[in-house]
Design an enzyme around this catalytic site. Sequence first.
Site, PDB file in Angstrom:
ATOM      1  N   ARG A 248       1.143  -1.119  -0.301  1.00  0.00           N
ATOM      2  CA  ARG A 248      -0.072   0.247  -0.268  1.00  0.00           C
ATOM      3  C   ARG A 248       0.504   1.357   0.396  1.00  0.00           C
ATOM      4  O   ARG A 248       2.397   1.160   0.895  1.00  0.00           O
ATOM      5  CB  ARG A 248      -0.878   0.137   0.818  1.00  0.00           C
ATOM      6  CG  ARG A 248      -1.928  -1.042   1.678  1.00  0.00           C
ATOM      7  CD  ARG A 248      -3.216  -1.653  -0.170  1.00  0.00           C
ATOM      8  NE  ARG A 248      -4.171   0.402   0.174  1.00  0.00           N
ATOM      9  CZ  ARG A 248      -4.736   0.317  -1.086  1.00  0.00           C
ATOM     10  NH1 ARG A 248      -4.462   0.244  -1.515  1.00  0.00           N
ATOM     11  NH2 ARG A 248      -5.580   1.531  -0.220  1.00  0.00           N
ATOM     12  N   TYR A 347       5.262  -5.793   8.231  1.00  0.00           N
ATOM     13  CA  TYR A 347       5.096  -4.632   8.749  1.00  0.00           C
ATOM     14  C   TYR A 347       5.685  -4.431  10.569  1.00  0.00           C
ATOM     15  O   TYR A 347       4.393  -4.332  11.470  1.00  0.00           O
ATOM     16  CB  TYR A 347       3.056  -5.075   8.626  1.00  0.00           C
ATOM     17  CG  TYR A 347       2.248  -4.779   9.282  1.00  0.00           C
ATOM     18  CD1 TYR A 347       2.564  -2.911   9.568  1.00  0.00           C
ATOM     19  CD2 TYR A 347       1.040  -4.480   9.069  1.00  0.00           C
ATOM     20  CE1 TYR A 347       1.927  -2.396   9.763  1.00  0.00           C
ATOM     21  CE2 TYR A 347      -0.178  -3.260   9.810  1.00  0.00           C
ATOM     22  CZ  TYR A 347       0.503  -1.936  10.116  1.00  0.00           C
ATOM     23  OH  TYR A 347      -0.341  -1.031  10.220  1.00  0.00           O
ATOM     24  N   ASP A 349       7.273  -2.599  13.096  1.00  0.00           N
ATOM     25  CA  ASP A 349       6.962  -0.990  14.233  1.00  0.00           C
ATOM     26  C   ASP A 349       8.670  -1.106  14.629  1.00  0.00           C
ATOM     27  O   ASP A 349       9.307  -1.495  13.800  1.00  0.00           O
ATOM     28  CB  ASP A 349       6.686  -1.065  15.104  1.00  0.00           C
ATOM     29  CG  ASP A 349       4.447  -1.633  14.996  1.00  0.00           C
ATOM     30  OD1 ASP A 349       4.307  -0.938  14.623  1.00  0.00           O
ATOM     31  OD2 ASP A 349       4.604  -2.214  16.378  1.00  0.00           O
TER      32      ASP A 349
HETATM   33  N1  UDP Z   1      -7.796   0.447  12.599  1.00  0.00           N
HETATM   34  C1  UDP Z   1      -9.065   0.919  12.500  1.00  0.00           C
HETATM   35  N2  UDP Z   1      -9.953   1.353  12.780  1.00  0.00           N
HETATM   36  C2  UDP Z   1      -8.594   2.146  13.242  1.00  0.00           C
HETATM   37  C3  UDP Z   1      -7.948   2.707  13.577  1.00  0.00           C
HETATM   38  C4  UDP Z   1      -7.348   1.180  13.367  1.00  0.00           C
HETATM   39  O1  UDP Z   1     -10.055  -0.817  12.470  1.00  0.00           O
HETATM   40  O2  UDP Z   1      -9.782   3.428  13.607  1.00  0.00           O
HETATM   41  C5  UDP Z   1      -7.436  -0.724  12.176  1.00  0.00           C
HETATM   42  C6  UDP Z   1      -7.058  -0.933  10.463  1.00  0.00           C
HETATM   43  O3  UDP Z   1      -7.478  -2.369   9.890  1.00  0.00           O
HETATM   44  C7  UDP Z   1      -5.777  -0.777  10.788  1.00  0.00           C
HETATM   45  C8  UDP Z   1      -5.488  -1.436  11.996  1.00  0.00           C
HETATM   46  O4  UDP Z   1      -6.097  -1.366  12.329  1.00  0.00           O
HETATM   47  O5  UDP Z   1      -5.306  -1.151   9.329  1.00  0.00           O
HETATM   48  C9  UDP Z   1      -4.277  -0.631  12.623  1.00  0.00           C
HETATM   49  O6  UDP Z   1      -4.049   0.099  12.894  1.00  0.00           O
HETATM   50  P1  UDP Z   1      -2.564   0.397  13.200  1.00  0.00           P
HETATM   51  O7  UDP Z   1      -2.918   2.867  13.258  1.00  0.00           O
HETATM   52  O8  UDP Z   1      -1.858   0.448  13.855  1.00  0.00           O
HETATM   53  O9  UDP Z   1      -2.283   1.102  11.255  1.00  0.00           O
HETATM   54  P2  UDP Z   1      -0.682   2.380  11.634  1.00  0.00           P
HETATM   55  O10 UDP Z   1      -0.469   3.140  12.283  1.00  0.00           O
HETATM   56  O11 UDP Z   1       0.383   1.132  11.335  1.00  0.00           O
HETATM   57  O12 UDP Z   1      -0.665   2.724  10.091  1.00  0.00           O
END
Ligand code: UDP
Length: 366
Positions: A248, A347, A349
């Site tokens: 993505r 993926y 961190d």
């Molecule tokens: N997610 C969701 N709703 C939110 C935030 C996160 O459904 O409001 C889900 C969504 O599938 C996302 C995943 O949780 O891809 C992981 O979120 P995170 O915030 O860890 O993603 P990052 O910050 O790595 O983009």
Amino acid sequence: MKYDYLIVGAGLYGAVFAYEAKKRGKKCLVIEKRNHVAGNIYCEEIQGIQVHKYGAHIFHTSDKKIWDYVNQFAEFNNYINSPIARYKDELYNLPFNMNTFSKMWGISTPQEAKHIISEQIKELNIVNPQNLEEQALSLVGTDVYEKLIKGYTEKQWGRECRELPAFIIKRLPLRFIYDNNYFNDRYQGIPIGGYTKIIEKMLEGIEVRLNTDYLANKGELNEAIDKIIYTGMIDQYFDYKLGVLEYRSVRFETEELNVENYQGNAVVNYTEREIPYTRIIEHKHFEFGKQPNTVISKEFSSEWKKGDEPYYPVNNEKNDILYAEYKKLADNEGKVIFGGRLGAYKYYDMDRVIDAALNVCKEELA
Ligand code: UDP
């Protein structure tokens, strides 16, 4: 031999390796195709605000060793990530916790919240969750899934929740206490002065060539140098010969606004499908900024195509199988070590990136 190591990519993984190698008397050359170091944790100062140019990064870890490690390079503030989710006109706290549930259902105790969730789950009959949708539903029930997960996830990943791996949603804590801390980790914060400084410090005294594309000069460089640390996309390294791994990408619309405080929080997620961006970041709140102006970034998620910046590997079954095939090629590529989010197609961190780099250092530089 002029260099012991060629490091391709000046992101976190490459910088940790270079720093450790230099410490052990090895001579490194770091090449980076962008015009700056720090990869996707790069921050640029705009109006005194550290702007996370490639997406917001919040450092968090439970690993004391990793926390001590990064603290050599920066002092961290005490920022605790507590995003807000906006679904139409409704505002909720994240991660899913008693604040979320009391707002959603007008209840106040963990018993009431658990009762509602278990009633919603009961009707679904999910025994062994096979994908993100089943995982999410079986953890939090239909209301939270429909309002706070489904739309956001489908925007973020461009795929149905049923076609995504369950682990993605397990990144988020679920709690029956009133606690909006997005992470369960023991240590958390934002480096004072920004992430770029950390990478610059790691790379101090090491030759770095910016605007230099490794793959365009691969043959030549591979011949000249014994050992290579490659942190770019593993499939691109092999010229996509087994097929293209999916990623993505993210497009940012960043605006400087003449207001002191735009949204009152660093992170606001827009969880409904109809709004085209996934979230708005207001960068100053990561560092408790008091500037008269503010800088915000809207994040638009898209499917990666050649020429775009890759951000997130799509670790579903299909891609993980293809990655395993590339990994076999990588293991046979004797002089090249693949690492980082793109090299390992994981993926990761930030703390896991550092941990992986240090583990490779242990083996390689012993
Ligand atoms: N997610 C969701 N709703 C939110 C935030 C996160 O459904 O409001 C889900 C969504 O599938 C996302 C995943 O949780 O891809 C992981 O979120 P995170 O915030 O860890 O993603 P990052 O910050 O790595 O983009």
